[in-house]
Design a protein around this motif. Structure first.
Motif, PDB file in Angstrom:
ATOM      1  N   MET A   1      14.521  -4.338  -8.017  1.00  0.00           N
ATOM      2  CA  MET A   1      13.068  -4.336  -7.992  1.00  0.00           C
ATOM      3  C   MET A   1      12.601  -4.970  -6.687  1.00  0.00           C
ATOM      4  N   LYS A   2      11.803  -4.279  -5.894  1.00  0.00           N
ATOM      5  CA  LYS A   2      11.354  -4.775  -4.613  1.00  0.00           C
ATOM      6  C   LYS A   2       9.982  -5.405  -4.761  1.00  0.00           C
ATOM      7  N   GLU A   3       9.951  -6.728  -4.593  1.00  0.00           N
ATOM      8  CA  GLU A   3       8.697  -7.443  -4.785  1.00  0.00           C
ATOM      9  C   GLU A   3       7.646  -6.971  -3.794  1.00  0.00           C
ATOM     10  N   SER A   4       8.060  -6.673  -2.559  1.00  0.00           N
ATOM     11  CA  SER A   4       7.098  -6.272  -1.542  1.00  0.00           C
ATOM     12  C   SER A   4       6.375  -4.991  -1.912  1.00  0.00           C
ATOM     13  N   ALA A   5       7.001  -4.169  -2.737  1.00  0.00           N
ATOM     14  CA  ALA A   5       6.399  -2.893  -3.107  1.00  0.00           C
ATOM     15  C   ALA A   5       5.343  -3.038  -4.195  1.00  0.00           C
ATOM     16  N   ILE A   6       5.309  -4.170  -4.877  1.00  0.00           N
ATOM     17  CA  ILE A   6       4.346  -4.332  -5.971  1.00  0.00           C
ATOM     18  C   ILE A   6       3.416  -5.512  -5.755  1.00  0.00           C
ATOM     19  N   SER A   7       3.525  -6.157  -4.592  1.00  0.00           N
ATOM     20  CA  SER A   7       2.731  -7.358  -4.359  1.00  0.00           C
ATOM     21  C   SER A   7       1.292  -7.049  -3.977  1.00  0.00           C
ATOM     22  N   GLY A   8       0.959  -5.767  -3.774  1.00  0.00           N
ATOM     23  CA  GLY A   8      -0.383  -5.425  -3.345  1.00  0.00           C
ATOM     24  C   GLY A   8      -1.336  -5.066  -4.455  1.00  0.00           C
ATOM     25  N   TYR A   9      -0.968  -5.314  -5.709  1.00  0.00           N
ATOM     26  CA  TYR A   9      -1.840  -4.996  -6.845  1.00  0.00           C
ATOM     27  C   TYR A   9      -3.184  -5.707  -6.663  1.00  0.00           C
ATOM     28  N   HIS A  10      -4.274  -4.992  -6.854  1.00  0.00           N
ATOM     29  CA  HIS A  10      -5.609  -5.499  -6.524  1.00  0.00           C
ATOM     30  C   HIS A  10      -6.329  -6.056  -7.748  1.00  0.00           C
ATOM     31  N   TYR A  11      -6.997  -7.178  -7.558  1.00  0.00           N
ATOM     32  CA  TYR A  11      -7.852  -7.789  -8.587  1.00  0.00           C
ATOM     33  C   TYR A  11      -9.246  -7.989  -8.010  1.00  0.00           C
ATOM     34  N   ASP A  12     -10.256  -7.687  -8.817  1.00  0.00           N
ATOM     35  CA  ASP A  12     -11.644  -7.867  -8.380  1.00  0.00           C
ATOM     36  C   ASP A  12     -12.184  -9.262  -8.688  1.00  0.00           C
ATOM     37  N   HIS A  13     -11.595  -9.942  -9.674  1.00  0.00           N
ATOM     38  CA  HIS A  13     -12.124 -11.232 -10.111  1.00  0.00           C
ATOM     39  C   HIS A  13     -11.042 -11.969 -10.895  1.00  0.00           C
ATOM     40  N   ALA A  14     -11.346 -13.167 -11.334  1.00  0.00           N
ATOM     41  CA  ALA A  14     -10.380 -13.995 -12.060  1.00  0.00           C
ATOM     42  C   ALA A  14     -10.645 -14.025 -13.558  1.00  0.00           C
ATOM     43  N   GLY A  15     -11.475 -13.106 -14.060  1.00  0.00           N
ATOM     44  CA  GLY A  15     -11.788 -13.088 -15.481  1.00  0.00           C
ATOM     45  C   GLY A  15     -10.937 -12.113 -16.266  1.00  0.00           C
ATOM     46  N   LEU A  16     -11.101 -12.146 -17.582  1.00  0.00           N
ATOM     47  CA  LEU A  16     -10.419 -11.201 -18.462  1.00  0.00           C
ATOM     48  C   LEU A  16     -10.943  -9.796 -18.204  1.00  0.00           C
ATOM     49  N   ASN A  17     -10.092  -8.781 -18.416  1.00  0.00           N
ATOM     50  CA  ASN A  17     -10.532  -7.401 -18.257  1.00  0.00           C
ATOM     51  C   ASN A  17     -10.621  -6.705 -19.615  1.00  0.00           C
ATOM     52  N   ASP A  18     -10.957  -5.429 -19.604  1.00  0.00           N
ATOM     53  CA  ASP A  18     -11.194  -4.702 -20.854  1.00  0.00           C
ATOM     54  C   ASP A  18      -9.968  -4.676 -21.761  1.00  0.00           C
ATOM     55  N   SER A  19      -8.778  -4.524 -21.180  1.00  0.00           N
ATOM     56  CA  SER A  19      -7.570  -4.433 -22.017  1.00  0.00           C
ATOM     57  C   SER A  19      -7.321  -5.720 -22.787  1.00  0.00           C
ATOM     58  N   HIS A  20      -7.784  -6.852 -22.239  1.00  0.00           N
ATOM     59  CA  HIS A  20      -7.562  -8.121 -22.928  1.00  0.00           C
ATOM     60  C   HIS A  20      -8.346  -8.218 -24.233  1.00  0.00           C
ATOM     61  N   VAL A 115       2.877  -5.275 -17.947  1.00  0.00           N
ATOM     62  CA  VAL A 115       3.673  -5.492 -16.736  1.00  0.00           C
ATOM     63  C   VAL A 115       4.800  -4.472 -16.606  1.00  0.00           C
ATOM     64  N   VAL A 116       5.539  -4.224 -17.685  1.00  0.00           N
ATOM     65  CA  VAL A 116       6.769  -3.436 -17.583  1.00  0.00           C
ATOM     66  C   VAL A 116       6.522  -2.022 -17.064  1.00  0.00           C
ATOM     67  N   GLU A 117       5.314  -1.507 -17.240  1.00  0.00           N
ATOM     68  CA  GLU A 117       5.010  -0.171 -16.724  1.00  0.00           C
ATOM     69  C   GLU A 117       4.877  -0.140 -15.207  1.00  0.00           C
ATOM     70  N   HIS A 118       4.837  -1.314 -14.577  1.00  0.00           N
ATOM     71  CA  HIS A 118       4.687  -1.389 -13.125  1.00  0.00           C
ATOM     72  C   HIS A 118       6.009  -1.645 -12.399  1.00  0.00           C
ATOM     73  N   VAL A 119       7.086  -1.985 -13.101  1.00  0.00           N
ATOM     74  CA  VAL A 119       8.288  -2.461 -12.417  1.00  0.00           C
ATOM     75  C   VAL A 119       9.265  -1.317 -12.146  1.00  0.00           C
ATOM     76  N   TYR A 120       9.942  -1.425 -11.008  1.00  0.00           N
ATOM     77  CA  TYR A 120      10.847  -0.379 -10.553  1.00  0.00           C
ATOM     78  C   TYR A 120      12.231  -0.499 -11.181  1.00  0.00           C
ATOM     79  N   ALA A 121      12.613  -1.699 -11.579  1.00  0.00           N
ATOM     80  CA  ALA A 121      13.938  -1.925 -12.160  1.00  0.00           C
ATOM     81  C   ALA A 121      13.752  -2.639 -13.495  1.00  0.00           C
ATOM     82  N   PRO A 122      13.424  -1.897 -14.552  1.00  0.00           N
ATOM     83  CA  PRO A 122      13.096  -2.549 -15.822  1.00  0.00           C
ATOM     84  C   PRO A 122      14.235  -3.354 -16.427  1.00  0.00           C
ATOM     85  N   ARG A 123      15.487  -3.008 -16.149  1.00  0.00           N
ATOM     86  CA  ARG A 123      16.594  -3.807 -16.685  1.00  0.00           C
ATOM     87  C   ARG A 123      16.625  -5.196 -16.055  1.00  0.00           C
TER      88      ARG A 123
END
Length: 215
Positions: A1-20, A115-123
């Motif tokens: 799993m390459k951390e550099s490839a997933i480190s750019g995930y974007h957040y608009d704010h520090a609050g809870l979102n709809d899925s929560h 989280v698991v749906e975002h990772v390249y090496a789930p094992r």
């Protein structure tokens, strides 16, 4: 799993979102059940590691309810928001690529939401969750639900493209069913694996929660 490839995930704010809205209620119920068990129903048991803590909003919600939470996320933006909004929490940059157990110790509960749906090496990810748990500890993981009737409904209504988010940078790259996520957790050594579906009626659920115990 390459951390550099997933480190750019974007957040608009520090609050809870709809899925929560649906996930947090289910997590709190599951944690309440664990408090009545031998997992956390003892001194020092109300400790959680949040793997993929994002912007820190869930960790903060749990802390407000008396839980001792530590967490990591590979998103530098998410962690910056978390540290600014919740400076009292231990939330740092990191991922399942790291030796997290050596850095933070082991915990009665590991939480990892959407989280698991975002990772390249789930094992590798599943092994990290397993290693972070104390003996007898419990993992609570969530991911968008996929099953025959939901997939059929998406196809019939023309919403398949929107659901599979092919144009979302740093978005979902794995699409899990109860069968495949169960197999991943069994491979990692988990026992007593069970699932709950949350949001909408079960065949069309938004997400599913996997609850699994380390022997």
């Amino acid at each position: 799993m390459k951390e550099s490839a997933i480190s750019g995930y974007h957040y608009d704010h520090a609050g809870l979102n709809d899925s929560h809205g649906v996930l947090l209620a289910a997590v709190l119920r599951l944690l309440s059940e664990l408090e009545r068990s031998d997992v956390v129903g003892r001194e020092g048991g109300r400790r959680i590691f949040d793997l993929g803590c994002g912007n820190g909003s869930v960790a903060n919600a749990l802390t407000e309810r008396g839980w001792d939470v530590k967490g990591v996320d590979p998103s530098a933006e998410g962690i910056a928001l978390a540290q600014a909004a919740y400076p009292h929490l231990t939330l740092e940059t990191g991922s399942a690529c790291d030796d997290l157990a050596a850095r933070y110790g082991r915990f009665p509960v590991v939480l990892s939401l959407e989280v698991v749906e975002h990772v390249y090496a789930p094992r590798d990810y599943a092994r990290a969750v397993f290693d972070l748990l104390e003996k007898g500890g419990v993992a609570i993981l969530s991911t968008p639900y996929h099953g025959y009737w939901k997939n059929l409904a998406l196809a019939v209504t023309g919403k398949m493209d929107a659901h599979f988010t092919a144009l979302w940078d740093h978005g979902h790259i794995k699409f899990w069913s109860i069968k495949t996520l169960g197999e991943l957790l069994r491979e990692a050594g988990f026992l007593g694996i069970r699932f709950e579906r949350v949001g909408r009626v079960p065949p069309l659920a938004k997400s599913m929660l996997a609850i699994a115990r380390k022997p």
